[in-house]
Design a protein around this motif. Structure first.
Motif, mmCIF file in Angstrom:
data_model
loop_
_atom_site.group_PDB
_atom_site.id
_atom_site.type_symbol
_atom_site.label_atom_id
_atom_site.label_comp_id
_atom_site.label_asym_id
_atom_site.label_seq_id
_atom_site.Cartn_x
_atom_site.Cartn_y
_atom_site.Cartn_z
ATOM 1 N N PHE A 29 0.846 -1.180 0.000
ATOM 2 C CA PHE A 29 0.000 0.000 0.000
ATOM 3 C C PHE A 29 0.886 1.236 0.000
ATOM 4 O O PHE A 29 2.075 1.177 0.298
ATOM 5 C CB PHE A 29 -0.923 0.031 1.234
ATOM 6 N N SER A 30 0.310 2.364 -0.362
ATOM 7 C CA SER A 30 1.036 3.634 -0.326
ATOM 8 C C SER A 30 0.050 4.742 -0.010
ATOM 9 O O SER A 30 -1.059 4.771 -0.545
ATOM 10 C CB SER A 30 1.732 3.908 -1.661
ATOM 11 N N LEU A 31 0.446 5.657 0.868
ATOM 12 C CA LEU A 31 -0.417 6.750 1.283
ATOM 13 C C LEU A 31 -0.394 7.865 0.259
ATOM 14 O O LEU A 31 0.651 8.206 -0.285
ATOM 15 C CB LEU A 31 0.037 7.292 2.640
ATOM 16 N N SER A 32 -1.551 8.462 -0.005
ATOM 17 C CA SER A 32 -1.603 9.569 -0.954
ATOM 18 C C SER A 32 -2.424 10.750 -0.469
ATOM 19 O O SER A 32 -2.041 11.889 -0.681
ATOM 20 C CB SER A 32 -2.170 9.095 -2.306
ATOM 21 N N GLY A 33 -3.579 10.550 0.173
ATOM 22 C CA GLY A 33 -4.472 11.666 0.423
ATOM 23 C C GLY A 33 -4.990 11.724 1.845
ATOM 24 O O GLY A 33 -5.252 10.692 2.479
ATOM 25 N N PHE A 34 -5.164 12.958 2.352
ATOM 26 C CA PHE A 34 -5.684 13.171 3.694
ATOM 27 C C PHE A 34 -6.504 14.454 3.690
ATOM 28 O O PHE A 34 -6.141 15.429 3.036
ATOM 29 C CB PHE A 34 -4.531 13.291 4.693
ATOM 30 N N ALA A 35 -7.630 14.465 4.383
ATOM 31 C CA ALA A 35 -8.471 15.665 4.470
ATOM 32 C C ALA A 35 -9.203 15.652 5.799
ATOM 33 O O ALA A 35 -9.396 14.600 6.422
ATOM 34 C CB ALA A 35 -9.467 15.712 3.309
ATOM 35 N N TYR A 36 -9.618 16.833 6.242
ATOM 36 C CA TYR A 36 -10.443 16.950 7.431
ATOM 37 C C TYR A 36 -11.529 17.987 7.154
ATOM 38 O O TYR A 36 -11.372 18.875 6.315
ATOM 39 C CB TYR A 36 -9.630 17.339 8.663
ATOM 40 N N ASP A 37 -12.668 17.856 7.865
ATOM 41 C CA ASP A 37 -13.759 18.812 7.658
ATOM 42 C C ASP A 37 -13.972 19.630 8.925
ATOM 43 O O ASP A 37 -13.327 19.411 9.960
ATOM 44 C CB ASP A 37 -15.041 18.102 7.213
ATOM 45 N N SER A 38 -14.901 20.578 8.869
ATOM 46 C CA SER A 38 -15.068 21.537 9.962
ATOM 47 C C SER A 38 -15.685 20.933 11.206
ATOM 48 O O SER A 38 -15.630 21.532 12.283
ATOM 49 C CB SER A 38 -15.923 22.718 9.489
ATOM 50 N N VAL A 39 -16.284 19.746 11.088
ATOM 51 C CA VAL A 39 -16.861 19.116 12.267
ATOM 52 C C VAL A 39 -15.904 18.126 12.908
ATOM 53 O O VAL A 39 -16.278 17.396 13.832
ATOM 54 C CB VAL A 39 -18.201 18.420 11.911
ATOM 55 N N GLY A 40 -14.669 18.062 12.416
ATOM 56 C CA GLY A 40 -13.637 17.268 13.072
ATOM 57 C C GLY A 40 -13.428 15.880 12.531
ATOM 58 O O GLY A 40 -12.601 15.125 13.069
ATOM 59 N N ARG A 41 -14.138 15.501 11.473
ATOM 60 C CA ARG A 41 -13.905 14.171 10.895
ATOM 61 C C ARG A 41 -12.623 14.173 10.072
ATOM 62 O O ARG A 41 -12.350 15.131 9.336
ATOM 63 C CB ARG A 41 -15.085 13.746 10.026
ATOM 64 N N LEU A 42 -11.862 13.097 10.168
ATOM 65 C CA LEU A 42 -10.626 12.923 9.417
ATOM 66 C C LEU A 42 -10.857 11.885 8.335
ATOM 67 O O LEU A 42 -11.540 10.879 8.560
ATOM 68 C CB LEU A 42 -9.497 12.457 10.350
ATOM 69 N N HIS A 43 -10.275 12.112 7.150
ATOM 70 C CA HIS A 43 -10.508 11.248 5.996
ATOM 71 C C HIS A 43 -9.182 10.911 5.342
ATOM 72 O O HIS A 43 -8.363 11.799 5.100
ATOM 73 C CB HIS A 43 -11.418 11.940 4.977
ATOM 74 N N ILE A 44 -8.978 9.633 5.037
ATOM 75 C CA ILE A 44 -7.748 9.177 4.406
ATOM 76 C C ILE A 44 -8.096 8.338 3.176
ATOM 77 O O ILE A 44 -9.001 7.496 3.216
ATOM 78 C CB ILE A 44 -6.887 8.340 5.372
ATOM 79 N N ALA A 45 -7.382 8.575 2.071
ATOM 80 C CA ALA A 45 -7.489 7.750 0.867
ATOM 81 C C ALA A 45 -6.100 7.262 0.519
ATOM 82 O O ALA A 45 -5.121 8.009 0.638
ATOM 83 C CB ALA A 45 -8.086 8.549 -0.288
ATOM 84 N N TRP A 46 -6.002 6.023 0.066
ATOM 85 C CA TRP A 46 -4.697 5.463 -0.264
ATOM 86 C C TRP A 46 -4.837 4.397 -1.345
ATOM 87 O O TRP A 46 -5.929 3.930 -1.647
ATOM 88 C CB TRP A 46 -4.020 4.893 0.980
ATOM 89 N N CYS A 47 -3.704 4.028 -1.911
ATOM 90 C CA CYS A 47 -3.630 2.960 -2.908
ATOM 91 C C CYS A 47 -3.313 1.659 -2.185
ATOM 92 O O CYS A 47 -2.326 1.586 -1.444
ATOM 93 C CB CYS A 47 -2.562 3.303 -3.947
ATOM 94 N N ASP A 48 -4.123 0.625 -2.398
ATOM 95 C CA ASP A 48 -4.043 -0.605 -1.608
ATOM 96 C C ASP A 48 -4.044 -1.825 -2.535
ATOM 97 O O ASP A 48 -4.873 -1.914 -3.441
ATOM 98 C CB ASP A 48 -5.238 -0.667 -0.653
ATOM 99 N N HIS A 49 -3.135 -2.789 -2.279
ATOM 100 C CA HIS A 49 -2.984 -3.978 -3.122
ATOM 101 C C HIS A 49 -3.587 -5.225 -2.469
ATOM 102 O O HIS A 49 -3.221 -6.347 -2.834
ATOM 103 C CB HIS A 49 -1.504 -4.242 -3.407
ATOM 104 N N ARG A 50 -4.482 -5.083 -1.543
ATOM 105 C CA ARG A 50 -4.973 -6.247 -0.792
ATOM 106 C C ARG A 50 -5.693 -7.260 -1.672
ATOM 107 O O ARG A 50 -5.787 -8.447 -1.317
ATOM 108 C CB ARG A 50 -5.898 -5.797 0.342
ATOM 109 N N GLU A 51 -6.226 -6.841 -2.827
ATOM 110 C CA GLU A 51 -6.920 -7.755 -3.728
ATOM 111 C C GLU A 51 -6.048 -8.199 -4.895
ATOM 112 O O GLU A 51 -6.548 -8.752 -5.865
ATOM 113 C CB GLU A 51 -8.203 -7.100 -4.249
ATOM 114 N N GLY A 52 -4.744 -7.932 -4.795
ATOM 115 C CA GLY A 52 -3.819 -8.403 -5.812
ATOM 116 C C GLY A 52 -3.427 -7.366 -6.831
ATOM 117 O O GLY A 52 -2.467 -7.563 -7.572
ATOM 118 N N ASN A 53 -4.170 -6.279 -6.933
ATOM 119 C CA ASN A 53 -3.829 -5.181 -7.840
ATOM 120 C C ASN A 53 -4.191 -3.877 -7.135
ATOM 121 O O ASN A 53 -5.015 -3.863 -6.209
ATOM 122 C CB ASN A 53 -4.594 -5.290 -9.167
ATOM 123 N N PRO A 54 -3.577 -2.758 -7.526
ATOM 124 C CA PRO A 54 -3.798 -1.509 -6.796
ATOM 125 C C PRO A 54 -5.203 -0.956 -6.978
ATOM 126 O O PRO A 54 -5.659 -0.727 -8.096
ATOM 127 C CB PRO A 54 -2.731 -0.561 -7.370
#
Length: 589
Positions: A129-154
């Motif tokens: 896996f490799s990390l690429s994206g992170f965001a937060y909103d005004s109500v305090g929620r944190l959000h992460i998106a990444w590339c993941d190979h758990r199913e055999g392909n990214p």
């Protein structure tokens, strides 16, 4: 000249371009940290951070980047750390823990001067896996998106935390295709009310190479829309490295795009922009914001300032084959864009890149700052520049005059071939000519194939050469492809040192020097390297200069690479297979 074809553009001509920007003379930033990430955390405060094996080095500036504190070590379990901005101060870190079959992504939260126990983000340890994206909103929620190979392909995965990072939701796959193809480079943005948008590079379509796709969520990441294509062309070409932001009213994105044709008739990457006024449901007609006609542009970033102006930075090889930093802005939410200007004011043929720093925004005095990594002194240093004024002519100051100082790419240095030192087309077993340092190497069908962990590498036996031309062909595996390496002046004594040319799938070519402990960047250029295709390479070392050609095109011209005067040549790969054939080394003068 009339035989040259102009670049194809899908953008609508802009009649009233905004005035161009004039940047201040550049200044070096005395941080004392190599290749840092830098963030603004207050009106005058900046923080720089860089991962080291022991944790993370940090340095602070309280005067808008003029002076910096002595770097201090922040120890968080000894993992490699990545700094994350929070709305008011730096209090979040992400760390990657690798394992033979995958690994884990950990989130760290600081409370005062103490740190909570790291919380795992992935709900599996399986797959790379490799990390690429992170965001937060005004109500305090944190959000992460990444590339993941758990199913055999990214694939693109997402998780959110509603309790400031203590726990994370079930991971959700965002791409909705079932093709088994690759999804890469995710970028995520959040609106204050919790609307989310993720963009990524996607090669699900058999008729194109990679497109930009998006998905949006209107409920804070609980459900996601069907995927939609953002780029509006249908050519068989590359799009990649998207960056998306929310500008206060809409989602906006930039990416690098190979749809245009250069003056020489070959594909060149440009920077394109699109916006969505309905929270990611639909995207506007694409607009090209770079004005390159021969060089490549790539790795764009996008930011919004306090005045609701959009600012974009990217790497640009139009005047410098090793890349400058270019800038353009839009005062009207992306409707019109200024002509690009070069931010770095030197004329050195060295590498400049903005990734990790880029747009730092305005301090208390309202002065907007841009930062980047710069090799003009022979080593990687941080430089900054400030926007001084807006001008229709943009040629009235010394800094602006320097922005037009270079008009052509460098030529290859002249040399003559003296004699053949090595020639191997692998018609017989090559083991007597090559010394395998790591990985597994096989000889088959006139090819030398390397693979294995952590890095496959083979050098020629005991031969040491001074000035030479190293030629051959390489190919990336059709199923498992990443990069092919060319090694130059490799020396075992007193420790392993070498120059390395990394030919990266989709991305381009990177030249580095390894001093036995770490890599130092020499140059990085864009080039759409594909899988299952043979490429002719030629690397020439002469004195303190290096030229590297791919398919007879000069891609890298580095000077003053004086650390190693003689050594072996080599070939290699990064874990996955790479193929080599028709190797030759010739002495040059």
């Amino acid at each position: 000249e009339s035989s040259h074809r102009p670049p194809r553009q899908s953008s609508t001509p802009i009649l009233n371009k905004p005035q161009r920007v004039v940047f201040s003379p550049n200044w070096e930033v005395p941080i004392g940290i190599t290749n840092p990430l830098i963030y603004r955390v207050a009106d005058t405060a900046l923080v720089a951070s860089a991962p080291v094996p022991e944790g993370s080095l940090q340095s602070f500036s309280t005067d808008n980047g003029a002076a910096w504190t002595k770097p201090t070590l922040l120890d968080l379990c000894g993992r490699s750390l990545f700094l994350i901005r929070s709305p008011k101060n730096i209090r979040w870190y992400l760390s990657l823990e690798r394992a033979p079959d995958g690994g884990q992504l950990y989130f760290h939260t600081r409370v005062g001067e103490a740190w909570n126990a790291p919380s795992p983000v992935r709900d599996t340890h399986w797959g790379d896996f490799s990390l690429s994206g992170f965001a937060y909103d005004s109500v305090g929620r944190l959000h992460i998106a990444w590339c993941d190979h758990r199913e055999g392909n990214p694939d693109i995965y997402f998780s959110l935390s509603a309790d400031t990072g203590r726990t994370w939701s079930r991971n959700v796959r965002i791409n909705d295709d079932h093709t088994g193809q690759e999804q890469l480079d995710p970028s995520i943005a959040a609106s204050p009310d919790g609307a989310l948008c993720i963009l990524w590079a996607d090669n699900r379509s058999p008729h194109t190479l990679f497109d930009i796709y998006s998905s949006n969520s209107s409920d804070g990441g609980r459900t996601w829309s069907r995927n939609k294509k953002v780029n509006d062309d249908s050519t068989h070409t590359w799009q990649g490295s998207p960056h998306v932001i929310f500008d206060g009213k809409k989602f906006c994105s930039v990416w690098m795009d190979y749809r245009d044709v250069s003056t020489s008739g070959d594909a060149r990457s440009s920077i394109y922009f699109s916006k969505s006024k309905d929270r990611g449901l639909t995207w506007s007609r694409n607009v090209r914001i770079s004005e390159n006609v021969s060089g490549n542009c790539g790795y764009p970033s996008l930011a919004r300032s306090r005045t609701d102006t959009l600012h974009s930075l990217w790497m640009d090889s139009e005047q410098n084959i090793l890349n400058d930093v270019s800038y353009a802005y839009s005062p009207d939410g992306g409707e019109s864009w200024s002509s690009p200007v070069r931010v770095n004011d030197d004329t050195a043929r060295v590498q400049h890149y903005h990734r990790g720093i880029g747009w730092l925004g305005a301090g208390r005095d309202g002065q907007n700052i841009v930062g980047w990594i710069d090799n003009r002194t022979g080593s990687s240093r941080v430089y900054m520049a400030a926007i001084q004024s807006f001008s229709d002519t943009a040629h009235q100051t010394r800094a602006a005059l320097q922005n037009d100082a270079r008009t052509s790419t460098p030529e290859a240095f002249v040399y003559s071939v003296q004699r053949v030192l090595l020639k191997d087309n692998f018609t017989t077993n090559p083991s007597s000519r090559w010394k395998v340092r790591s990985g597994t190497w096989v000889w088959n069908n006139r090819m030398f194939i390397g693979y294995g962990a952590p890095t496959a590498c083979a050098f020629t036996g005991s031969e040491l050469w001074n000035d030479y031309e190293f030629t051959g062909k390489f190919k990336l595996d059709p199923l498992d492809h990443r990069e092919a390496h060319i090694y130059l002046r490799a020396s075992d004594k007193p420790s392993l040192k070498y120059y390395r040319i990394a030919n990266l799938f989709r991305r381009g070519i990177k030249a580095e020097y390894f001093d036995g402990e770490k890599f130092f960047p020499l140059a990085e250029v864009l080039y759409p390297i594909q899988m299952d295709r043979w490429y002719r390479f030629k690397a020439v070392m002469k004195g303190t200069s290096l030229n590297y050609f791919l398919n007879d095109t000069l891609c890298i011209a580095a000077m003053d690479v004086h650390q190693l005067r003689r050594g072996r040549v080599g070939v290699g790969s990064q874990t996955v297979p790479a193929y080599f054939k028709d190797i030759a080394v010739k002495e040059v003068r």
